[in-house]
Design a protein around this motif. Structure first.
Motif, PDB file in Angstrom:
ATOM      1  N   ALA A  37       0.843  -1.196   0.000  1.00 23.24           N
ATOM      2  CA  ALA A  37       0.000   0.000   0.000  1.00 23.24           C
ATOM      3  C   ALA A  37       0.883   1.252   0.000  1.00 23.24           C
ATOM      4  CB  ALA A  37      -0.905   0.005   1.231  1.00 23.24           C
ATOM      5  N   PRO A  38       0.455   2.315  -0.681  1.00 18.03           N
ATOM      6  CA  PRO A  38       1.261   3.538  -0.725  1.00 18.03           C
ATOM      7  C   PRO A  38       1.260   4.320   0.588  1.00 18.03           C
ATOM      8  CG  PRO A  38      -0.813   3.864  -1.880  1.00 18.03           C
ATOM      9  CD  PRO A  38      -0.754   2.410  -1.505  1.00 18.03           C
ATOM     10  N   LYS A  39       0.268   4.054   1.453  1.00 14.17           N
ATOM     11  CA  LYS A  39       0.176   4.760   2.731  1.00 14.17           C
ATOM     12  C   LYS A  39      -0.122   3.761   3.841  1.00 14.17           C
ATOM     13  CE  LYS A  39      -3.077   7.669   1.134  1.00 14.17           C
ATOM     14  NZ  LYS A  39      -4.002   8.821   1.072  1.00 14.17           N
ATOM     15  N   TYR A  40       0.624   3.863   4.940  1.00 15.32           N
ATOM     16  CA  TYR A  40       0.332   3.018   6.102  1.00 15.32           C
ATOM     17  C   TYR A  40       1.045   3.555   7.333  1.00 15.32           C
ATOM     18  CZ  TYR A  40       4.739   0.684   4.651  1.00 15.32           C
ATOM     19  OH  TYR A  40       6.032   0.395   4.260  1.00 15.32           O
ATOM     20  N   VAL A  41       0.508   3.163   8.490  1.00 11.57           N
ATOM     21  CA  VAL A  41       1.163   3.425   9.773  1.00 11.57           C
ATOM     22  C   VAL A  41       2.067   2.236  10.046  1.00 11.57           C
ATOM     23  CG1 VAL A  41       0.816   3.606  12.265  1.00 11.57           C
ATOM     24  CG2 VAL A  41      -0.716   4.826  10.718  1.00 11.57           C
ATOM     25  N   LEU A  42       3.304   2.504  10.406  1.00  7.02           N
ATOM     26  CA  LEU A  42       4.256   1.447  10.737  1.00  7.02           C
ATOM     27  C   LEU A  42       4.488   1.508  12.242  1.00  7.02           C
ATOM     28  CD1 LEU A  42       7.607   0.755   8.899  1.00  7.02           C
ATOM     29  CD2 LEU A  42       7.522   0.904  11.383  1.00  7.02           C
ATOM     30  N   ILE A  43       4.117   0.435  12.939  1.00  8.65           N
ATOM     31  CA  ILE A  43       4.432   0.419  14.371  1.00  8.65           C
ATOM     32  C   ILE A  43       5.748  -0.328  14.554  1.00  8.65           C
ATOM     33  CG2 ILE A  43       2.067   0.712  15.166  1.00  8.65           C
ATOM     34  CD1 ILE A  43       2.064  -2.271  15.944  1.00  8.65           C
ATOM     35  N   ALA A  44       6.614   0.245  15.368  1.00 11.18           N
ATOM     36  CA  ALA A  44       7.931  -0.313  15.616  1.00 11.18           C
ATOM     37  C   ALA A  44       7.961  -0.834  17.049  1.00 11.18           C
ATOM     38  CB  ALA A  44       8.990   0.756  15.407  1.00 11.18           C
ATOM     39  N   PHE A 108      -2.147  12.155   6.109  1.00 12.42           N
ATOM     40  CA  PHE A 108      -2.341  10.968   5.276  1.00 12.42           C
ATOM     41  C   PHE A 108      -3.356  11.241   4.172  1.00 12.42           C
ATOM     42  CE2 PHE A 108      -0.414   8.247   8.653  1.00 12.42           C
ATOM     43  CZ  PHE A 108       0.409   7.477   7.838  1.00 12.42           C
ATOM     44  N   ASN A 109      -4.443  11.919   4.522  1.00 10.59           N
ATOM     45  CA  ASN A 109      -5.507  12.184   3.543  1.00 10.59           C
ATOM     46  C   ASN A 109      -5.048  13.089   2.407  1.00 10.59           C
ATOM     47  OD1 ASN A 109      -7.336  10.581   4.922  1.00 10.59           O
ATOM     48  ND2 ASN A 109      -8.249  12.277   6.038  1.00 10.59           N
ATOM     49  N   THR A 110      -4.050  13.920   2.661  1.00  9.59           N
ATOM     50  CA  THR A 110      -3.589  14.841   1.622  1.00  9.59           C
ATOM     51  C   THR A 110      -2.285  14.379   0.960  1.00  9.59           C
ATOM     52  OG1 THR A 110      -2.450  16.185   3.292  1.00  9.59           O
ATOM     53  CG2 THR A 110      -4.706  16.837   2.697  1.00  9.59           C
ATOM     54  N   SER A 111      -1.853  13.169   1.257  1.00 11.05           N
ATOM     55  CA  SER A 111      -0.609  12.637   0.674  1.00 11.05           C
ATOM     56  C   SER A 111      -0.907  11.463  -0.246  1.00 11.05           C
ATOM     57  CB  SER A 111       0.352  12.175   1.781  1.00 11.05           C
ATOM     58  OG  SER A 111       0.680  13.225   2.651  1.00 11.05           O
ATOM     59  N   ARG A 113       1.606   9.259  -1.057  1.00 11.55           N
ATOM     60  CA  ARG A 113       2.418   8.192  -0.463  1.00 11.55           C
ATOM     61  C   ARG A 113       2.906   8.689   0.891  1.00 11.55           C
ATOM     62  NH1 ARG A 113       3.596   4.320  -3.969  1.00 11.55           N
ATOM     63  NH2 ARG A 113       5.146   3.413  -2.601  1.00 11.55           N
ATOM     64  N   LEU A 114       2.780   7.864   1.909  1.00 12.12           N
ATOM     65  CA  LEU A 114       3.261   8.271   3.230  1.00 12.12           C
ATOM     66  C   LEU A 114       3.353   7.065   4.157  1.00 12.12           C
ATOM     67  CD1 LEU A 114       4.091  10.617   5.110  1.00 12.12           C
ATOM     68  CD2 LEU A 114       1.672  10.866   5.714  1.00 12.12           C
ATOM     69  N   VAL A 115       4.494   6.917   4.803  1.00  9.99           N
ATOM     70  CA  VAL A 115       4.704   5.895   5.828  1.00  9.99           C
ATOM     71  C   VAL A 115       5.215   6.619   7.064  1.00  9.99           C
ATOM     72  CG1 VAL A 115       5.999   3.845   6.511  1.00  9.99           C
ATOM     73  CG2 VAL A 115       5.287   4.120   4.121  1.00  9.99           C
ATOM     74  N   ILE A 116       4.492   6.485   8.168  1.00 11.87           N
ATOM     75  CA  ILE A 116       4.925   7.099   9.420  1.00 11.87           C
ATOM     76  C   ILE A 116       5.127   6.004  10.463  1.00 11.87           C
ATOM     77  CG2 ILE A 116       4.352   8.680  11.302  1.00 11.87           C
ATOM     78  CD1 ILE A 116       2.788  10.372   9.380  1.00 11.87           C
ATOM     79  N   ALA A 117       6.331   5.958  11.035  1.00  9.49           N
ATOM     80  CA  ALA A 117       6.651   4.983  12.078  1.00  9.49           C
ATOM     81  C   ALA A 117       6.266   5.556  13.443  1.00  9.49           C
ATOM     82  CB  ALA A 117       8.138   4.653  12.060  1.00  9.49           C
ATOM     83  N   ILE A 118       5.547   4.756  14.214  1.00 11.73           N
ATOM     84  CA  ILE A 118       5.109   5.177  15.543  1.00 11.73           C
ATOM     85  C   ILE A 118       5.349   4.028  16.529  1.00 11.73           C
ATOM     86  CG2 ILE A 118       3.153   5.956  16.946  1.00 11.73           C
ATOM     87  CD1 ILE A 118       1.820   6.891  14.316  1.00 11.73           C
ATOM     88  N   PRO A 119       6.163   4.237  17.571  1.00 13.72           N
ATOM     89  CA  PRO A 119       6.304   3.190  18.589  1.00 13.72           C
ATOM     90  C   PRO A 119       5.123   3.265  19.563  1.00 13.72           C
ATOM     91  CG  PRO A 119       7.805   5.003  19.056  1.00 13.72           C
ATOM     92  CD  PRO A 119       7.082   5.352  17.781  1.00 13.72           C
TER      93      PRO A 119
END
Length: 194
Positions: A37-44, A108-111, A113-119
């Protein structure tokens, strides 16, 4: 989106090569694949050490995606600000968590492609519960959650699976946490799940 360490010509190519050889020399291996997917939340998970950050960046380079990350706003003051942003950092004010969720959903809604890492732990220190912002960002933006990990005991890192939130936060987060059973951070006694 502004240029980051991942999209800077020549520099990004050299860093990718260095990351590959550095991880290999230290005996680290990658497992799994990031979402398509071009956009997702990445949990680390788990997040117990400052070493998690350079390892995560190295793995993002090798997998070939641009990873943004959230950090407390004090990291972005003075001369460090431009460097942190270039490395993919997004400053946040922890005192306004609801605002952060809403702003991130909007981003995210205005991008395209976007991946943001969040612990989910929100800190390197021992905690008894995960923060749920990552979940509500994914739910609100209608995007998946990539379950990324770093296991210091096995010297492996990568992706377990991709999770799509159902709206039942309690059940979904319990399921996600269970996926991390048996994975150790650098300091296992600080991990919520083992």
């Amino acid at each position: 989106m502004k240029r980051t360490i991942f999209s800077t010509p020549v520099v990004s190519h050299i860093i990718k090569i260095l990351c590959h050889f550095s991880l290999k020399a230290r005996g680290w291996q990658l497992q799994g694949q990031p979402p398509t997917a071009p956009k997702y939340v990445l949990i680390a998970v788990p997040h117990t050490s400052n070493w998690d950050f350079p390892l995560s960046l190295a793995m993002a380079f090798i997998y070939g995606f641009e990873m943004m990350w959230m950090g407390k706003d004090s990291l972005f003051t003075g001369w460090r600000g431009p460097i942190m942003r270039w490395m993919g950092g997004i400053p946040i004010t922890r005192s306004s968590s609801n605002n952060v969720v809403e702003q991130t959903i909007e981003k995210f809604n205005t991008s395209d492609r976007l991946v943001i890492a969040i612990p989910p732990e929100g800190t390197r220190s021992k905690v008894t519960a995960w923060k749920t912002g990552f979940y509500y960002i994914a739910l609100g933006a209608k995007i998946p959650i990539a379950l990324a990990f770093i296991d210091y005991t096995k010297k492996t890192g990568g992706f377990l699976s991709t999770f799509h939130p159902t709206g039942d936060a309690e059940k979904d987060i319990a399921h996600i946490r269970a996926c991390y059973s048996g994975i150790d951070g650098k300091y296992p006694d600080q991990c919520i799940v083992h």
